[in-house]
Write an enzyme that holds these catalytic residues in place. Sequence first.
Site, mmCIF file in Angstrom:
data_model
loop_
_atom_site.group_PDB
_atom_site.id
_atom_site.type_symbol
_atom_site.label_atom_id
_atom_site.label_comp_id
_atom_site.label_asym_id
_atom_site.label_seq_id
_atom_site.Cartn_x
_atom_site.Cartn_y
_atom_site.Cartn_z
ATOM 1 N N LYS A 176 1.859 -6.158 -6.477
ATOM 2 C CA LYS A 176 2.080 -6.497 -5.072
ATOM 3 C C LYS A 176 1.767 -7.953 -4.742
ATOM 4 C CE LYS A 176 1.475 -1.791 -3.305
ATOM 5 N NZ LYS A 176 0.803 -0.937 -2.314
ATOM 6 N N ASP A 187 3.905 -0.817 3.777
ATOM 7 C CA ASP A 187 2.706 0.017 3.833
ATOM 8 C C ASP A 187 2.054 -0.057 5.213
ATOM 9 O OD1 ASP A 187 2.746 0.996 1.223
ATOM 10 O OD2 ASP A 187 1.652 -0.732 0.425
#
Length: 275
Positions: A68, A105
Amino acid sequence: MAEARRAAVLGSPIAHSLSPVLHRAAYRELGLGHWSYDRFEVDEAALPAFVDGLDASWAGLSLTMPLKRAVIPLLDEVTVTAASVEAVNTVVFTADGRRVGDNTDIPGMIAAMRERGVEKVESAAVLGAGATASSALAALSLVCTGPVTAYVRSAIRAQEMRGWGERLGVDVRTADWAEAARAFDAPLVIATTPAGTTDALAAAVPDAPGTLFDVLYDPWPTPVATAWAAHGGAVVGGLDLLVHQAVLQVEQMTGRAPAPLSAMREAGERALGAR
């Protein structure tokens, strides 16, 4: 016949990922028979070559740990949301060949909480201090009007969480993990720790708990989630988060909205039930 379009989830380890199940369910529901979604075991060292090797058929990528942050230098653009936590879980390849990174997210967390009736809270607690915890703080910046207490294992982690709080505009206070049972007095508790970490705390769940958001989905339910529900508290699970963030990914990659939330959730539940 429509040209083939591709997407995939990358990470290491990746075999456990439910993302293919969710995205493929969306493609079926949307009638996108020319779309495919796979998973690839890719670590940080292999990521640049993998991304550079993709052709024009690729629409996007989902990224899990440890990629990420590693993907950011490979991108042409990063959204404000992703930049706020230095974490990209979604890459969309535009028609002109640009690579755009986003973080679904954070809005996925907010959507999952709203689905359980959590719009605003006066305070909250976060268990853990990893990448998911920083995303939780970003979500709490829009949900929590007061202080957030982060329960962590080291002074370095505590400093990191306070730093994220300053960056995100959240009043973060830190406490030692030995006091983690006190977190359960908060109206909203977000557990971001790996499987097994909070199991010993199940006996400390109070008689009238608020809302628990446990980001795990396998194994599920966790002992804390089980105890929480038994005491009448609201529980948001990791599958809720996974589905909501995947909905946003599908919409961004395919350009089709709304993505079929119910069909995706049902596919995820079936897949977990078969494990």
